[in-house]
Write a protein that holds these residues in place. Structure first.
Motif, PDB file in Angstrom:
ATOM      1  N   ALA A   1      -0.025   9.763  12.649  1.00  0.00           N
ATOM      2  CA  ALA A   1      -1.423  10.164  12.537  1.00  0.00           C
ATOM      3  C   ALA A   1      -2.181   9.247  11.592  1.00  0.00           C
ATOM      4  CB  ALA A   1      -1.517  11.612  12.060  1.00  0.00           C
ATOM      5  N   ASN A   2      -1.534   8.832  10.509  1.00  0.00           N
ATOM      6  CA  ASN A   2      -2.165   7.890   9.590  1.00  0.00           C
ATOM      7  C   ASN A   2      -2.496   6.580  10.297  1.00  0.00           C
ATOM      8  OD1 ASN A   2      -2.765   6.866   6.719  1.00  0.00           O
ATOM      9  ND2 ASN A   2      -1.232   5.407   7.422  1.00  0.00           N
ATOM     10  N   ALA A   3      -1.557   6.092  11.119  1.00  0.00           N
ATOM     11  CA  ALA A   3      -1.812   4.864  11.872  1.00  0.00           C
ATOM     12  C   ALA A   3      -3.004   5.037  12.810  1.00  0.00           C
ATOM     13  CB  ALA A   3      -0.563   4.457  12.652  1.00  0.00           C
ATOM     14  N   LEU A   4      -3.097   6.208  13.451  1.00  0.00           N
ATOM     15  CA  LEU A   4      -4.224   6.474  14.346  1.00  0.00           C
ATOM     16  C   LEU A   4      -5.549   6.453  13.585  1.00  0.00           C
ATOM     17  CD1 LEU A   4      -2.674   9.361  16.476  1.00  0.00           C
ATOM     18  CD2 LEU A   4      -3.291   7.085  17.319  1.00  0.00           C
ATOM     19  N   ILE A   5      -5.556   7.113  12.428  1.00  0.00           N
ATOM     20  CA  ILE A   5      -6.781   7.136  11.622  1.00  0.00           C
ATOM     21  C   ILE A   5      -7.204   5.724  11.244  1.00  0.00           C
ATOM     22  CG2 ILE A   5      -7.811   7.903   9.440  1.00  0.00           C
ATOM     23  CD1 ILE A   5      -5.823  10.284   9.521  1.00  0.00           C
ATOM     24  N   GLU A   6      -6.228   4.914  10.847  1.00  0.00           N
ATOM     25  CA  GLU A   6      -6.541   3.577  10.346  1.00  0.00           C
ATOM     26  C   GLU A   6      -7.046   2.640  11.443  1.00  0.00           C
ATOM     27  OE1 GLU A   6      -3.134   2.255   8.132  1.00  0.00           O
ATOM     28  OE2 GLU A   6      -3.795   3.312   6.326  1.00  0.00           O
ATOM     29  N   VAL A   7      -6.775   2.945  12.701  1.00  0.00           N
ATOM     30  CA  VAL A   7      -7.300   2.108  13.781  1.00  0.00           C
ATOM     31  C   VAL A   7      -8.473   2.778  14.495  1.00  0.00           C
ATOM     32  CG1 VAL A   7      -5.100   0.943  14.110  1.00  0.00           C
ATOM     33  CG2 VAL A   7      -5.640   2.953  15.509  1.00  0.00           C
TER      34      VAL A   7
ATOM     35  N   THR B   1      14.484   1.329   2.130  1.00  0.00           N
ATOM     36  CA  THR B   1      13.569   1.834   3.152  1.00  0.00           C
ATOM     37  C   THR B   1      12.966   3.165   2.740  1.00  0.00           C
ATOM     38  OG1 THR B   1      14.941   0.720   4.803  1.00  0.00           O
ATOM     39  CG2 THR B   1      13.360   2.317   5.608  1.00  0.00           C
ATOM     40  N   SER B   2      13.759   3.995   2.078  1.00  0.00           N
ATOM     41  CA  SER B   2      13.247   5.260   1.555  1.00  0.00           C
ATOM     42  C   SER B   2      12.333   5.016   0.358  1.00  0.00           C
ATOM     43  CB  SER B   2      14.413   6.162   1.160  1.00  0.00           C
ATOM     44  OG  SER B   2      13.962   7.346   0.554  1.00  0.00           O
ATOM     45  N   THR B   3      12.751   4.149  -0.544  1.00  0.00           N
ATOM     46  CA  THR B   3      11.947   3.831  -1.723  1.00  0.00           C
ATOM     47  C   THR B   3      10.602   3.228  -1.332  1.00  0.00           C
ATOM     48  OG1 THR B   3      13.967   3.469  -3.006  1.00  0.00           O
ATOM     49  CG2 THR B   3      11.933   2.541  -3.899  1.00  0.00           C
ATOM     50  N   ALA B   4      10.566   2.510  -0.209  1.00  0.00           N
ATOM     51  CA  ALA B   4       9.319   1.885   0.239  1.00  0.00           C
ATOM     52  C   ALA B   4       8.214   2.916   0.436  1.00  0.00           C
ATOM     53  CB  ALA B   4       9.558   1.118   1.540  1.00  0.00           C
ATOM     54  N   ALA B   5       8.563   4.136   0.851  1.00  0.00           N
ATOM     55  CA  ALA B   5       7.548   5.177   1.039  1.00  0.00           C
ATOM     56  C   ALA B   5       6.888   5.537  -0.282  1.00  0.00           C
ATOM     57  CB  ALA B   5       8.169   6.419   1.677  1.00  0.00           C
ATOM     58  N   ALA B   6       7.659   5.515  -1.373  1.00  0.00           N
ATOM     59  CA  ALA B   6       7.083   5.796  -2.689  1.00  0.00           C
ATOM     60  C   ALA B   6       6.054   4.742  -3.061  1.00  0.00           C
ATOM     61  CB  ALA B   6       8.188   5.856  -3.744  1.00  0.00           C
ATOM     62  N   VAL B   7       6.263   3.511  -2.584  1.00  0.00           N
ATOM     63  CA  VAL B   7       5.359   2.401  -2.904  1.00  0.00           C
ATOM     64  C   VAL B   7       4.090   2.463  -2.067  1.00  0.00           C
ATOM     65  CG1 VAL B   7       5.101  -0.124  -2.857  1.00  0.00           C
ATOM     66  CG2 VAL B   7       7.253   0.905  -3.644  1.00  0.00           C
ATOM     67  N   ILE B   8       4.245   2.617  -0.744  1.00  0.00           N
ATOM     68  CA  ILE B   8       3.077   2.428   0.121  1.00  0.00           C
ATOM     69  C   ILE B   8       2.327   3.706   0.461  1.00  0.00           C
ATOM     70  CG2 ILE B   8       4.033   0.335   1.113  1.00  0.00           C
ATOM     71  CD1 ILE B   8       4.734   1.896   3.618  1.00  0.00           C
ATOM     72  N   TYR B   9       3.003   4.855   0.450  1.00  0.00           N
ATOM     73  CA  TYR B   9       2.338   6.093   0.812  1.00  0.00           C
ATOM     74  C   TYR B   9       2.112   7.018  -0.377  1.00  0.00           C
ATOM     75  CZ  TYR B   9       3.524   4.676   5.573  1.00  0.00           C
ATOM     76  OH  TYR B   9       3.638   3.981   6.755  1.00  0.00           O
TER      77      TYR B   9
ATOM     78  N   LEU C   1      -1.492  -6.369   6.137  1.00  0.00           N
ATOM     79  CA  LEU C   1      -1.618  -7.818   5.985  1.00  0.00           C
ATOM     80  C   LEU C   1      -3.071  -8.244   5.826  1.00  0.00           C
ATOM     81  CD1 LEU C   1       0.932  -9.042   8.684  1.00  0.00           C
ATOM     82  CD2 LEU C   1       1.302  -8.803   6.228  1.00  0.00           C
ATOM     83  N   PHE C   2      -3.990  -7.386   6.247  1.00  0.00           N
ATOM     84  CA  PHE C   2      -5.412  -7.699   6.161  1.00  0.00           C
ATOM     85  C   PHE C   2      -6.132  -6.852   5.122  1.00  0.00           C
ATOM     86  CE2 PHE C   2      -3.918  -8.729  10.396  1.00  0.00           C
ATOM     87  CZ  PHE C   2      -4.402 -10.024  10.581  1.00  0.00           C
ATOM     88  N   VAL C   3      -5.807  -5.565   5.075  1.00  0.00           N
ATOM     89  CA  VAL C   3      -6.513  -4.663   4.161  1.00  0.00           C
ATOM     90  C   VAL C   3      -5.642  -3.443   3.884  1.00  0.00           C
ATOM     91  CG1 VAL C   3      -7.706  -3.530   6.100  1.00  0.00           C
ATOM     92  CG2 VAL C   3      -8.644  -3.341   3.782  1.00  0.00           C
ATOM     93  N   TYR C   4      -5.643  -2.995   2.638  1.00  0.00           N
ATOM     94  CA  TYR C   4      -4.995  -1.725   2.312  1.00  0.00           C
ATOM     95  C   TYR C   4      -5.651  -1.135   1.073  1.00  0.00           C
ATOM     96  CZ  TYR C   4      -2.163  -4.341  -1.151  1.00  0.00           C
ATOM     97  OH  TYR C   4      -1.739  -5.127  -2.190  1.00  0.00           O
ATOM     98  N   GLU C   5      -5.440   0.168   0.894  1.00  0.00           N
ATOM     99  CA  GLU C   5      -6.006   0.886  -0.238  1.00  0.00           C
ATOM    100  C   GLU C   5      -4.947   1.020  -1.332  1.00  0.00           C
ATOM    101  OE1 GLU C   5      -8.104   1.700   3.429  1.00  0.00           O
ATOM    102  OE2 GLU C   5      -6.006   2.062   2.908  1.00  0.00           O
ATOM    103  N   GLN C   6      -5.364   0.821  -2.563  1.00  0.00           N
ATOM    104  CA  GLN C   6      -4.475   1.030  -3.706  1.00  0.00           C
ATOM    105  C   GLN C   6      -5.255   1.879  -4.700  1.00  0.00           C
ATOM    106  OE1 GLN C   6      -1.669  -2.135  -4.769  1.00  0.00           O
ATOM    107  NE2 GLN C   6      -2.537  -2.070  -6.821  1.00  0.00           N
ATOM    108  N   GLY C   7      -4.986   3.213  -4.677  1.00  0.00           N
ATOM    109  CA  GLY C   7      -5.810   4.117  -5.447  1.00  0.00           C
ATOM    110  C   GLY C   7      -7.229   4.094  -4.911  1.00  0.00           C
TER     111      GLY C   7
ATOM    112  N   THR D   1      -9.081   1.422  -5.016  1.00  0.00           N
ATOM    113  CA  THR D   1      -9.398   0.015  -4.812  1.00  0.00           C
ATOM    114  C   THR D   1      -9.046  -0.409  -3.394  1.00  0.00           C
ATOM    115  OG1 THR D   1      -8.918  -0.438  -7.130  1.00  0.00           O
ATOM    116  CG2 THR D   1      -8.986  -2.346  -5.659  1.00  0.00           C
ATOM    117  N   LEU D   2      -9.917  -1.201  -2.768  1.00  0.00           N
ATOM    118  CA  LEU D   2      -9.656  -1.757  -1.453  1.00  0.00           C
ATOM    119  C   LEU D   2      -9.185  -3.200  -1.637  1.00  0.00           C
ATOM    120  CD1 LEU D   2      -9.986  -0.920   1.565  1.00  0.00           C
ATOM    121  CD2 LEU D   2     -12.117  -2.196   1.561  1.00  0.00           C
ATOM    122  N   ILE D   3      -8.000  -3.496  -1.120  1.00  0.00           N
ATOM    123  CA  ILE D   3      -7.404  -4.826  -1.271  1.00  0.00           C
ATOM    124  C   ILE D   3      -7.557  -5.585   0.036  1.00  0.00           C
ATOM    125  CG2 ILE D   3      -5.337  -6.130  -1.900  1.00  0.00           C
ATOM    126  CD1 ILE D   3      -6.276  -4.252  -4.115  1.00  0.00           C
ATOM    127  N   LEU D   4      -8.232  -6.708  -0.024  1.00  0.00           N
ATOM    128  CA  LEU D   4      -8.394  -7.579   1.156  1.00  0.00           C
ATOM    129  C   LEU D   4      -7.419  -8.731   1.035  1.00  0.00           C
ATOM    130  CD1 LEU D   4     -12.296  -7.775   1.369  1.00  0.00           C
ATOM    131  CD2 LEU D   4     -10.757  -6.238   2.609  1.00  0.00           C
TER     132      LEU D   4
END
Length: 337
Positions: A13-19, A211-219, A326-332, A334-337
């Protein structure tokens, strides 16, 4: 589909929202919310082909505690990206019930038995109880659950502020702060107890699971809190394993859930590693023209082994999230381009 998981579904669902397909994501959230228990628990899985949609949980005794945090996160993500407050308003009471359920779970590990016991007991203090959320092992205190629960508390605060429910902030802030302290105290104790130099996957085993720890980083927005040296070592070891697979003729089998680490490596400033992993993963689309990844991939495409779902929607959603990053993501905020 015949089954719907909050775990897989929230990421998809997150992927759907983001596109830009926010309505589909909202439909999923509203449908899944109808199955919430009176206790506030969000069931991890719904089976849509059985007369009883919760029959599999009852038959197999599924005990999974990540779905509360994922449910709250999905609602907050919808609001963050669309700016639509209606879903927040309609689901805030359900989110609060989920918080209360998570607080009741933690209470089971906030007793003197765990607070004052030996290190083997103290390592569980203040965590969520053991569960089967992590598919790699059975009934363990998985930090995956805890990181998602922390995210649930964070995002519930965002929802409360947006809706003017400031009377709840003291409770939310207190619970979140104590919970976070317990999680990171437990992880720190693991370093000594298990003599490890990486982020553990669960408290019982002190295992490595990038792979599990990655979720703590990105989500779950824990990048700034995770111990930096141990986090780096976690993904150093992951990249060592990846490079071993890339040697000519090397035999291997892996789960393309690892796609999640593409975005994690990127957020950690490891762009070359991120792209290396992405290119490796894309080579395992089989058949190539199907443009998908299965749940399990093998170096020998003719090797007779378990491949799981084909295509695997959760893996596909992780790919969408990774490429967007690779193009844009949110960090708190802040929008990272």
């Amino acid at each position: 589909y015949d089954k719907a998981w909050m775990r897989d579904g929230s990421i998809a669902a997150n992927a759907l929202i983001e596109v830009g397909l926010a309505q589909e994501a909202r439909d999923f959230a509203e449908w899944f919310a109808t199955f919430q228990y009176d206790s506030g628990e969000v069931p991890p899985i719904i089976d849509t082909k059985a007369e009883d949609p919760l029959w599999e949980e009852k038959r197999n005794g599924l005990v999974e505690y990540d779905s509360q945090g994922e449910f709250i996160w999905l609602i907050a993500q919808y609001y963050r990206i669309t700016g639509d407050r209606a879903l927040l308003h309609n689901m805030f009471a359900m989110a609060l019930k989920s918080l209360e359920f998570m607080a009741s779970l933690r209470a089971k590990r906030l007793t003197a038995e765990f607070r004052d016991g030996p290190p083997e007991k103290r390592v569980f203090y203040g965590l969520l109880p053991e569960s089967t959320s992590h598919e790699g092992y059975y009934m363990k205190h998985s930090y995956w659950d805890d990181f998602w629960a922390l995210k649930g508390w964070q995002d519930a605060r965002t929802m409360a502020v947006a809706l003017g429910q400031t009377n709840l902030l003291d409770w939310i802030d207190t619970e979140y702060a104590d919970f976070k302290k317990c999680v990171y105290d437990s992880i720190a104790l693991e370093f000594t107890l298990k003599n490890i130099d990486f982020i553990p996957g669960c408290a019982e085993l002190g295992d490595i699971d990038p792979t599990s720890t990655a979720a703590a980083v990105i989500y779950c927005d824990q990048l700034e809190y995770l111990p930096a040296a141990q986090l780096a070592r976690t993904f150093d070891r992951f990249m060592e394993d990846l490079r071993a697979r890339q040697q000519p003729g090397a035999p291997y089998r892996f789960t393309p859930y690892e796609m999640r680490s593409v975005a994690a490596l990127l957020r950690m400033g490891r762009k070359d590693d991120s792209l290396n992993l992405l290119r490796f993963m894309l080579k395992h689309r089989r058949p190539l023209a199907w443009n998908h990844l299965a749940e399990v991939a093998h170096s020998d495409e003719r090797f007779p082994c378990y491949v799981g779902d084909m295509p695997h929607t959760w893996v596909g959603a992780e790919y969408v999230n990774a490429v967007r990053s690779l193009f844009v993501y949110e960090q708190g905020d802040t929008l990272i381009l």
